[in-house]
Design a protein around this motif. Sequence first.
Motif, PDB file in Angstrom:
ATOM      1  N   ILE A   1       0.939  -1.309  -0.058  1.00 53.48           N
ATOM      2  CA  ILE A   1      -0.079  -0.178   0.050  1.00 53.48           C
ATOM      3  C   ILE A   1       1.009   1.239   0.066  1.00 53.48           C
ATOM      4  CG2 ILE A   1      -2.003   1.234   1.209  1.00 53.48           C
ATOM      5  CD1 ILE A   1      -2.690  -1.360   0.306  1.00 53.48           C
ATOM      6  N   GLU A   2       0.846   1.985  -1.147  1.00 53.89           N
ATOM      7  CA  GLU A   2       1.644   3.024  -1.243  1.00 53.89           C
ATOM      8  C   GLU A   2       1.197   4.362  -0.599  1.00 53.89           C
ATOM      9  OE1 GLU A   2       3.320   6.135  -4.769  1.00 53.89           O
ATOM     10  OE2 GLU A   2       2.694   4.143  -5.289  1.00 53.89           O
ATOM     11  N   VAL A   3       1.801   5.098   0.368  1.00 53.58           N
ATOM     12  CA  VAL A   3       1.498   5.838   1.022  1.00 53.58           C
ATOM     13  C   VAL A   3       2.450   7.360   1.181  1.00 53.58           C
ATOM     14  CG1 VAL A   3       0.074   4.462   2.577  1.00 53.58           C
ATOM     15  CG2 VAL A   3       2.425   5.248   3.412  1.00 53.58           C
ATOM     16  N   SER A   4       2.022   8.505   1.644  1.00 52.48           N
ATOM     17  CA  SER A   4       3.149   9.656   1.592  1.00 52.48           C
ATOM     18  C   SER A   4       3.709   9.543   2.861  1.00 52.48           C
ATOM     19  CB  SER A   4       2.047  10.702   1.938  1.00 52.48           C
ATOM     20  OG  SER A   4       1.174  10.838   3.164  1.00 52.48           O
ATOM     21  N   PHE A   5       4.844  10.392   2.813  1.00 52.05           N
ATOM     22  CA  PHE A   5       5.795  10.167   3.949  1.00 52.05           C
ATOM     23  C   PHE A   5       5.050  10.619   5.312  1.00 52.05           C
ATOM     24  CE2 PHE A   5       8.815  10.393   0.571  1.00 52.05           C
ATOM     25  CZ  PHE A   5       9.770   9.479   0.873  1.00 52.05           C
ATOM     26  N   GLU A   6       4.268  11.909   5.181  1.00 54.92           N
ATOM     27  CA  GLU A   6       3.334  12.125   6.432  1.00 54.92           C
ATOM     28  C   GLU A   6       2.459  10.958   7.062  1.00 54.92           C
ATOM     29  OE1 GLU A   6       0.523  15.768   7.963  1.00 54.92           O
ATOM     30  OE2 GLU A   6       1.071  15.355   5.775  1.00 54.92           O
ATOM     31  N   ARG A   7       1.934  10.129   6.162  1.00 54.77           N
ATOM     32  CA  ARG A   7       0.850   9.145   6.591  1.00 54.77           C
ATOM     33  C   ARG A   7       1.618   8.060   7.201  1.00 54.77           C
ATOM     34  NH1 ARG A   7      -4.307   8.127   5.548  1.00 54.77           N
ATOM     35  NH2 ARG A   7      -4.420   9.685   3.943  1.00 54.77           N
ATOM     36  N   MET A   8       2.735   7.645   6.502  1.00 55.67           N
ATOM     37  CA  MET A   8       3.780   6.766   7.097  1.00 55.67           C
ATOM     38  C   MET A   8       4.447   6.977   8.625  1.00 55.67           C
ATOM     39  SD  MET A   8       5.183   3.747   6.424  1.00 55.67           S
ATOM     40  CE  MET A   8       5.460   3.497   4.914  1.00 55.67           C
ATOM     41  N   GLU A   9       4.492   8.162   8.756  1.00 49.03           N
ATOM     42  CA  GLU A   9       4.842   8.612   9.907  1.00 49.03           C
ATOM     43  C   GLU A   9       3.879   8.203  11.103  1.00 49.03           C
ATOM     44  OE1 GLU A   9       7.196  12.229  12.167  1.00 49.03           O
ATOM     45  OE2 GLU A   9       5.371  12.649  10.891  1.00 49.03           O
ATOM     46  N   THR A  10       2.341   8.594  10.827  1.00 52.57           N
ATOM     47  CA  THR A  10       1.393   8.069  11.615  1.00 52.57           C
ATOM     48  C   THR A  10       1.181   6.704  11.768  1.00 52.57           C
ATOM     49  OG1 THR A  10       0.279  10.177  10.819  1.00 52.57           O
ATOM     50  CG2 THR A  10      -1.121   8.409  11.984  1.00 52.57           C
ATOM     51  N   LEU A  11       1.585   5.906  10.692  1.00 55.48           N
ATOM     52  CA  LEU A  11       1.460   4.578  10.449  1.00 55.48           C
ATOM     53  C   LEU A  11       2.252   3.664  11.470  1.00 55.48           C
ATOM     54  CD1 LEU A  11       0.475   4.087   6.924  1.00 55.48           C
ATOM     55  CD2 LEU A  11      -1.198   3.683   8.634  1.00 55.48           C
TER      56      LEU A  11
ATOM     57  N   THR B   1       4.282   1.455   2.116  1.00 58.69           N
ATOM     58  CA  THR B   1       5.744   1.636   1.729  1.00 58.69           C
ATOM     59  C   THR B   1       5.459   3.348   1.081  1.00 58.69           C
ATOM     60  OG1 THR B   1       7.357   1.194  -0.084  1.00 58.69           O
ATOM     61  CG2 THR B   1       5.112   0.812  -0.605  1.00 58.69           C
ATOM     62  N   THR B   2       6.782   3.845   0.965  1.00 59.08           N
ATOM     63  CA  THR B   2       6.790   5.270   0.617  1.00 59.08           C
ATOM     64  C   THR B   2       7.068   5.230  -0.996  1.00 59.08           C
ATOM     65  OG1 THR B   2       8.657   5.748   1.635  1.00 59.08           O
ATOM     66  CG2 THR B   2       6.817   6.293   2.650  1.00 59.08           C
ATOM     67  N   ASP B   3       7.623   4.137  -1.436  1.00 60.77           N
ATOM     68  CA  ASP B   3       8.443   3.935  -2.797  1.00 60.77           C
ATOM     69  C   ASP B   3       7.044   4.181  -4.011  1.00 60.77           C
ATOM     70  OD1 ASP B   3      10.681   3.710  -1.733  1.00 60.77           O
ATOM     71  OD2 ASP B   3      10.431   1.357  -1.692  1.00 60.77           O
ATOM     72  N   PRO B   4       7.207   5.059  -4.908  1.00 56.09           N
ATOM     73  CA  PRO B   4       6.493   5.196  -5.880  1.00 56.09           C
ATOM     74  C   PRO B   4       6.510   4.039  -6.889  1.00 56.09           C
ATOM     75  CG  PRO B   4       7.686   7.288  -5.694  1.00 56.09           C
ATOM     76  CD  PRO B   4       8.472   6.181  -4.736  1.00 56.09           C
ATOM     77  N   GLY B   5       5.342   3.591  -7.133  1.00 59.51           N
ATOM     78  CA  GLY B   5       4.933   2.502  -7.959  1.00 59.51           C
ATOM     79  C   GLY B   5       5.337   1.045  -7.545  1.00 59.51           C
ATOM     80  N   ALA B   6       5.608   0.908  -6.144  1.00 56.66           N
ATOM     81  CA  ALA B   6       6.062  -0.117  -5.471  1.00 56.66           C
ATOM     82  C   ALA B   6       4.813  -1.194  -5.375  1.00 56.66           C
ATOM     83  CB  ALA B   6       6.709   0.151  -4.209  1.00 56.66           C
ATOM     84  N   GLY B   7       3.467  -0.661  -5.198  1.00 56.19           N
ATOM     85  CA  GLY B   7       2.375  -1.424  -5.023  1.00 56.19           C
ATOM     86  C   GLY B   7       1.249  -1.083  -6.056  1.00 56.19           C
ATOM     87  N   ARG B   8       0.002  -1.664  -6.049  1.00 62.14           N
ATOM     88  CA  ARG B   8      -1.020  -1.548  -6.956  1.00 62.14           C
ATOM     89  C   ARG B   8      -1.926  -0.455  -6.438  1.00 62.14           C
ATOM     90  NH1 ARG B   8      -5.762  -5.730  -8.623  1.00 62.14           N
ATOM     91  NH2 ARG B   8      -6.608  -4.594 -10.177  1.00 62.14           N
ATOM     92  N   ILE B   9      -1.882  -0.475  -5.043  1.00 63.89           N
ATOM     93  CA  ILE B   9      -3.039   0.415  -4.430  1.00 63.89           C
ATOM     94  C   ILE B   9      -2.030   1.537  -3.775  1.00 63.89           C
ATOM     95  CG2 ILE B   9      -4.672   0.502  -2.357  1.00 63.89           C
ATOM     96  CD1 ILE B   9      -5.013  -2.435  -2.887  1.00 63.89           C
ATOM     97  N   ARG B  10      -2.705   2.737  -3.838  1.00 58.58           N
ATOM     98  CA  ARG B  10      -2.030   4.103  -3.507  1.00 58.58           C
ATOM     99  C   ARG B  10      -2.966   4.782  -2.807  1.00 58.58           C
ATOM    100  NH1 ARG B  10      -1.057   8.904  -6.355  1.00 58.58           N
ATOM    101  NH2 ARG B  10      -1.630   7.762  -8.117  1.00 58.58           N
ATOM    102  N   VAL B  11      -2.728   5.450  -1.692  1.00 68.14           N
ATOM    103  CA  VAL B  11      -3.514   5.992  -0.580  1.00 68.14           C
ATOM    104  C   VAL B  11      -3.239   7.783  -0.741  1.00 68.14           C
ATOM    105  CG1 VAL B  11      -4.305   6.433   1.875  1.00 68.14           C
ATOM    106  CG2 VAL B  11      -3.894   4.420   1.100  1.00 68.14           C
ATOM    107  N   VAL B  12      -4.355   8.357  -1.207  1.00 72.71           N
ATOM    108  CA  VAL B  12      -4.241  10.047  -1.023  1.00 72.71           C
ATOM    109  C   VAL B  12      -5.365  10.608  -0.166  1.00 72.71           C
ATOM    110  CG1 VAL B  12      -3.210   9.663  -3.592  1.00 72.71           C
ATOM    111  CG2 VAL B  12      -5.738  10.131  -3.036  1.00 72.71           C
ATOM    112  N   GLU B  13      -4.975  11.639  -0.235  1.00 70.40           N
ATOM    113  CA  GLU B  13      -5.976  12.584   0.629  1.00 70.40           C
ATOM    114  C   GLU B  13      -7.495  12.427  -0.232  1.00 70.40           C
ATOM    115  OE1 GLU B  13      -6.012  14.119   3.792  1.00 70.40           O
ATOM    116  OE2 GLU B  13      -4.021  13.494   4.074  1.00 70.40           O
ATOM    117  N   GLN B  14      -8.447  12.608   0.600  1.00 73.07           N
ATOM    118  CA  GLN B  14      -9.896  12.667   0.013  1.00 73.07           C
ATOM    119  C   GLN B  14      -9.932  13.825  -0.959  1.00 73.07           C
ATOM    120  OE1 GLN B  14     -13.909  12.829   1.977  1.00 73.07           O
ATOM    121  NE2 GLN B  14     -13.311  10.581   2.088  1.00 73.07           N
ATOM    122  N   SER B  15      -9.592  14.862  -0.716  1.00 72.27           N
ATOM    123  CA  SER B  15      -9.784  16.270  -1.374  1.00 72.27           C
ATOM    124  C   SER B  15      -9.017  15.872  -2.568  1.00 72.27           C
ATOM    125  CB  SER B  15      -9.228  17.088  -0.716  1.00 72.27           C
ATOM    126  OG  SER B  15      -7.786  17.204  -0.121  1.00 72.27           O
TER     127      SER B  15
END
Length: 576
Positions: A204-214, A224-238
Amino acid sequence: MSVNGKVIPHTPLAVDFWQVRKCPSARLFFLSHMHSDHTVGLTSTWSDRPIYCSPISAKLLKLKLQVKEQWIHPLELDEPYMLPLDSIGKETLTVTLMNANHCPGAVMFLFQGYFGSILYTGDFRYTPSMLREPCLRTNTTIDVLYLDNTNCDPTRTLPSRQRAAQQIKEIIRSHPHHNVVIGLYTLGKESLLVELAMEFKTWIEVSFERMETLRALELPDVFTTDPGAGRIRVVEQSEIVSATLHQWNREYPTLAILPTSRPLVSFHPNLHVVPYSDHSSYQELEDFVSALKPTSLVPIVGKVPGTLSALMPNKKRHEILVPESVQRYMSRQPEIDHTRSECMSLIRSLIRPPAPRGVIFESPVRDFKMSSEGKASSLEQDASEEGMGIDNDEDDSDCILIDLSENPTPAKSPKGAGNLWSLNIVQTVSEEMAMAESVPFSQLTQSNFAPVEIVTNTVASLKPVMTTRGPFQVIPEVNEDTVSTDSDTSQHSGHGTESTDSVTLMQSSSNNDTCVSCDCLTVVQSEYLEELERSLLLLLPFTEEDTRSYGVLDRSLVQQFRISPLRNSDKDSICN
């Protein structure tokens, strides 16, 4: 942003309410969870009042809001805690935290004390297991229920989170060649992400800020924070808007999923809104209220429909009598952190510029006898009280006089690195000379004004200046014009508009004593200047060639380059 918090009436308690000026009687503050609409007004400057929350919320408080640890008091779930309600230990309350099934760290509070029993749900998703909590299983009567009514709409139905998660999985399976973007808030639905990672065997690809929370939540290592490493990516709802979704699909086929109970309409065939909610549905709220049968119900957001209020028994709550010790506790001001106050005072004292040592900011010739009522005397007294310019070290026998009758001259840096301020050091004198202003004028002798060695530019010329400005009488002083080949360096620094820049002012007085002393000083200063000029002449590099006589100029040269008309006497001398 709306404030989803409450101040409990007739108590010093506040839950998710951080606007201290609006609740001056609140002394104990409780945080249900870390969503931003429940932390409005809570910042890193919070002080003087304790915050009670779950251990997970305590971590996030320090990580996200930088609240000082000394004010954070984490309480374990399902354990009753006794807290004081006054300053003498007479009145106490018991508080128990329960899992709210909402987001990491979210809890419900059960308060028990002189006010009865109050259950504050915060944001929660009801499950029947909540009724089996030990504190609710002992036939406890709930006098007041503060209820999360976010989805309290009888016309809408919500599936369970298990059914909504299954629906999301089906959408992803039906698009095997698409990347997946999921729009979430900063905190919440982490269990859904872990479930999807396990189901589709992907990072699950996430941002650095979200990774800190996780990492703070200590979840399974599927992010992971590596771009393209996973099929699913999490972004802000906005971030999921029409423009970004079209951009993603131009680069690669992409699905966008919004797991929310908000009634949104899809604006793109690849956008899917799934009713995955962390808030209770109306039917779940009915089940919860029917099982608890509270005496009174207070909605946390908005109002509740009459159908829900009708489920409560027709019992009137007894009047609350606030103990006198609690009233005093609620009316007094919080104790000031004296350690913090002392630290701030120390910081301010360190920031204040230190007094100069070994330098007296005075002219070489001063008014040694001024009226104690004069303005200059008061200024000197202030300076002496602050200890400015006096070296207190016993080892130093000399001090340096600096001429401030002229503005400090900015010297141009040869490499353009800015102006370098230079002070014109006039002379080095003994300690007795520096302290001569404390000696009465009548006791001074000519030896006190003996010429001394000049330690600055010997080419400088010294001229007495006499000026009168306004209601002040000016004492003649010595001005030093520094000789320089660069005309720019001889300019002053731009403070010449002040009337006290290059002269020493003494308030005019009608007393004869002042006038006599001024006349005496004029004579003394003139003699002193003459001595200085003689000493300067001795040091100037004159040679024999400078004083050799060259005879009379030729008449034709004088007639050709006349500067002024020739007088008769001049003509005769030329003829002779």
